[in-house]
Motif scaffolding. Structure first.
Motif, short mmCIF file in Angstrom:
data_model
loop_
_atom_site.label_atom_id
_atom_site.label_comp_id
_atom_site.label_asym_id
_atom_site.label_seq_id
_atom_site.Cartn_x
_atom_site.Cartn_y
_atom_site.Cartn_z
N ALA A 73 -29.01 48.32 9.51
CA ALA A 73 -30.35 47.43 9.34
C ALA A 73 -30.82 47.51 7.79
O ALA A 73 -31.74 46.88 7.57
CB ALA A 73 -31.34 48.13 10.33
N GLU A 74 -30.43 48.83 7.25
CA GLU A 74 -30.90 49.00 6.02
C GLU A 74 -29.76 49.55 5.01
O GLU A 74 -29.05 50.17 5.63
CB GLU A 74 -32.09 50.13 5.88
N HIS A 79 -32.58 45.29 -4.74
CA HIS A 79 -31.94 44.45 -5.43
C HIS A 79 -31.73 44.47 -6.82
O HIS A 79 -30.79 44.27 -7.47
CB HIS A 79 -32.49 43.18 -5.12
N PHE A 115 -29.32 43.66 7.42
CA PHE A 115 -30.55 42.86 8.07
C PHE A 115 -30.39 41.56 7.44
O PHE A 115 -30.55 40.64 8.32
CB PHE A 115 -31.97 43.73 7.74
N THR A 116 -30.45 41.21 6.36
CA THR A 116 -30.40 40.02 5.66
C THR A 116 -29.13 39.23 5.96
O THR A 116 -29.24 38.07 6.39
CB THR A 116 -30.64 39.98 3.99
N ASN A 119 -27.14 39.45 8.49
CA ASN A 119 -27.16 39.20 9.95
C ASN A 119 -28.07 37.96 9.99
O ASN A 119 -27.54 37.13 10.82
CB ASN A 119 -27.81 40.49 10.77
N ALA A 120 -29.47 38.03 9.46
CA ALA A 120 -30.22 36.85 9.54
C ALA A 120 -29.43 35.55 8.83
O ALA A 120 -29.55 34.44 9.43
CB ALA A 120 -31.47 37.33 8.78
N VAL A 121 -28.86 35.75 7.73
CA VAL A 121 -28.42 34.58 7.07
C VAL A 121 -26.94 33.89 8.04
O VAL A 121 -26.98 32.89 8.22
CB VAL A 121 -27.93 34.83 5.61
N LYS A 123 -26.69 34.13 11.42
CA LYS A 123 -27.13 33.80 12.44
C LYS A 123 -28.04 32.36 12.26
O LYS A 123 -27.72 31.46 13.11
CB LYS A 123 -28.03 34.72 13.22
#
Lengths: 335, 335
Positions: free
Chosen positions: B144-145, B189, B226-227, B229-231, B233
């Motif tokens: 997640a992080e 980043h 986290f990012t 996974n979101a991207v 999906k």
């Protein structure tokens, strides 16, 4: 009269598309008064009427590749800066620009100013869903990082927007997460879940996954600015890529495919209408002392018209005053 | 001989699709040996030949809604757990499952074990691009992080994968960010950008935005779990929504639209072939002592065949050994 300051020089098609959109809005709404900031010699010939519209002449403007904070500090007479100042000084009730996003966000925070109770203003847009109803997502990138407390504030602000601007009686608010279970995500997500669950003033329905966003699973989706920005750009990029793939397949296809494409054209066009962001207006920076609206950089006249319509709704709904009341109440009751 | 342990009971279409995929792979590749873990009575009748394949019988299995860590601890004889143990004990070189993702990740870390130099194993998949070449993205949600140091390790592991499994000579590695400028993103980043820029062993090309991913702007895209996974999906959800919208428009359209749809069908099918994830295989958990591959839960026989092909490539390329060498070298030269 709702007084709207418009940056006539921002965006890829400025000032042409901006002024044409203004013409359409002035004709449609008798209760708006538009202040156009920019090059008078270019703007004036494009205006259909001088009724309820004024031009504030300036030759300076912010370019799309200008460094945001520097630009608003150094270009004190840029059309975007002057339009934003008009809101600060009370000459206008809201400001619209299709120019440099970062500069408008900076002008929103530094010139218009944030509401005392809001820690980090966030960017909200209404994104399309397959049923055509859309959903509001926030923050879409005004911030690179957010705390759970910020996310909680976005839930309240987003809920206000969905209720008063989009007319949804009891907006379903969801937290974007990497799974639907309560225990999912980073510590920030877990804490945000707690805060949202406990807030009886919003209708929190739990976590949603990015896969479900376009299916209309929620009216308001709360996320941090980094993830929101990535998800927004992924939706745009994926939809564009899939449609380009189909279009070029038809163009380069057999004669039968081309005939098929022609027969299908009207059907596809109306089906894809649901994906059209334009009617929802621009992206709103919420948490400021007045509405600051970012129209898409490639806005045409219709997009500008819809953004003015949206801005008018926000002024009419008194969304800023409602936020002030809500958060001052919050201060009294919390802790 | 490359020995691959396969969880015959994981996935929506198990064991049927799993065993059929195994049949295809055994016929195609003479240098693989498959160990099938699961219910022998169900598996055996589906096998076309008993050559180079064995069945390790067990009736226990992990369900898709089992809590991952608990499941692998309590269901010690589950097909997934036994298949993973075969890798740990050296009976197999790699393991494949289409079952519970969280459980397989946990089994990967706790049973197979991570490489000493890798802090956080990450999940990599090859995603489609419009030119059909695809790109590898990592981490897709194993964590997640992530810290900048993790992202740096993903850049190296992803680059290895692109080079040795996908055959790209000098993979272009990019960092997913909210803008292309060096200064963009969170502190993580910015630090990752620094680390990637300084590492001469990879071909770092800078930041990319999510909007550009499907255009083939990079061969390897590094992001936090986290990012990622979101991207991932969002890509899946958006592509599916757009295509559903088109399909239902054709189905519910006029007669002409239906004829158009029929004429276009073969063209659309081949155009959308580029979007087909299946041929790239499953998602790989990189950073472990052996390849652990997650096939999609809805995998059909062809998807399982491609996942076995991919796993065979990973074993052949010796990607784990190469990672060990690379990171032990890192330890000697850094600081």
């Amino acid at each position: 009269m709702k007084r709207i300051a418009v940056d006539a020089m921002g965006g890829d098609r400025a000032p042409q598309a901006i002024v044409e959109g203004v013409n359409q809005a002035l004709a449609a709404f008798s209760d708006i008064d538009i202040q156009l900031y920019g090059d008078e010699a270019k703007i004036k010939p494009l205006l259909k009427s001088m009724d309820r519209v004024s031009i504030i002449h300036t030759e300076e403007k912010i370019e799309s590749n200008d460094e945001p904070v520097k630009a608003i500090r150094r270009k004190k007479n840029a059309s975007m800066v002057l339009a934003t100042k008009a809101v600060k000084t009370g000459e206008a009730d809201a400001v619209i620009s299709a120019g440099n996003t970062g500069a408008l966000l900076a002008a929103g925070v530094f010139v218009v100013g944030r509401l005392k109770q809001i820690d980090r203003p966030g960017l909200l847009s209404t994104l399309p869903t397959m049923d055509g109803k859309g959903f509001d997502m926030m923050d879409l990138g005004a911030n690179a990082e957010n705390t759970a407390h910020h996310l909680h504030q976005y839930a309240i602000l987003g809920s206000f927007y969905a209720q008063y601007v989009r007319g949804i009686a009891c907006p379903r608010v969801a937290l974007l997460n990497n799974g639907t279970e309560e225990s999912k995500g980073t510590p920030v997500h877990k804490e945000a879940y707690e805060l949202l669950s406990q807030d009886k003033s919003i209708h929190f329905i739990g976590n949603v996954e990015a896969r479900e966003l376009l299916n209309g699973v929620a009216d308001v989706v709360v996320t941090d600015g980094f993830t929101g920005n990535a998800v927004l750009k992924t939706i745009e990029g994926t939809a564009k890529s899939v449609l380009n793939q189909l279009t070029s397949a038809i163009k380069n296809g057999s004669l039968l495919a081309k005939i098929g494409g022609l027969l299908l054209k009207p059907t596809l066009k109306s089906a894809l209408g649901a994906l059209d962001y334009k009617k929802a207006g621009g992206a709103v920076l919420l948490g400021l002392k007045a509405p600051v609206i970012k129209a898409h950089g490639s806005s045409d006249a219709a997009a500008i018209y819809y953004t003015i319509r949206q801005t008018r709704m926000m002024i009419e709904a008194g969304i800023v005053q409602k936020s002030v009341e809500r958060f001052s109440h919050e201060e009294e009751t919390s802790d």
